[in-house]
Write an enzyme that holds these catalytic residues in place. Sequence first.
Site: not given
Ligand code: ADP
Length: 202
Positions: A13, A88, A127, A161, A172
């Site tokens: 994404k 989300r 990654r 990360r 996740r």
């Molecule tokens: P990825 O899509 O690779 O899992 P992101 O960088 O989008 O990772 O998100 C990392 C973390 O940040 C998530 O696992 C969650 O803990 C938090 N997070 C990000 N966006 C949201 C959201 N919209 N709602 C709740 N938690 C979020």
Amino acid sequence: MNLIMLGPPGAGKGTQAKRIEEKFGSVQLSTGDMLRAEVASGSELGKMVEGLINSGGLVSDDLIVKMISGRIAQDDCKNGFILDGFPRTIPQADALGEMLAENNCAIDHCIVIEADDDDLVDRITKRFTCADCGAGYNDKFQRPKVENVCDKCGSSNFSRRKDDNEETVRTRLEAYHEQTKPIIAYYAEKGFEKRAQRGNHR
Ligand code: ADP
């Protein structure tokens, strides 16, 4: 153009959002990047969410909605934005609907990227990125051309990360299947037309 990127962690994404940003000028709004910036800055919000992010759980809807609604209202979003990592959950999608109505705008397209869980775990745990310019690499599929030197900026400063380990990735993915995936049907019901395109891109 206002877009939502939907799909599991590691699907690409963020990578595609950056490409769209470069080509069409809509600004990428990544809630994950915003939260990681809060953690790095040591802010109150950062301290509150750090443990959750590292364990792979979701941050509360209230906190996320507050954070993103302030961002969408900023001037640089007037020419378009790409939501990456938000909404989300269904309550977040409802809150987004209200935010858009308040700001007099709408979502033009939702882009869904799909991939198998085992491929995603493989991609994510391997990654890494250039800490200076953000270029993305992978131990298996995309190593720098010269070992330990970023192709784009020449830096040797790479980072991974903290939440990109197998245990957290599985958590996740679980959160994705239970709480995020239903959003695809939510937008389909709202009338977003389905158009499929198959690819085999790593
Ligand atoms: P990825 O899509 O690779 O899992 P992101 O960088 O989008 O990772 O998100 C990392 C973390 O940040 C998530 O696992 C969650 O803990 C938090 N997070 C990000 N966006 C949201 C959201 N919209 N709602 C709740 N938690 C979020």
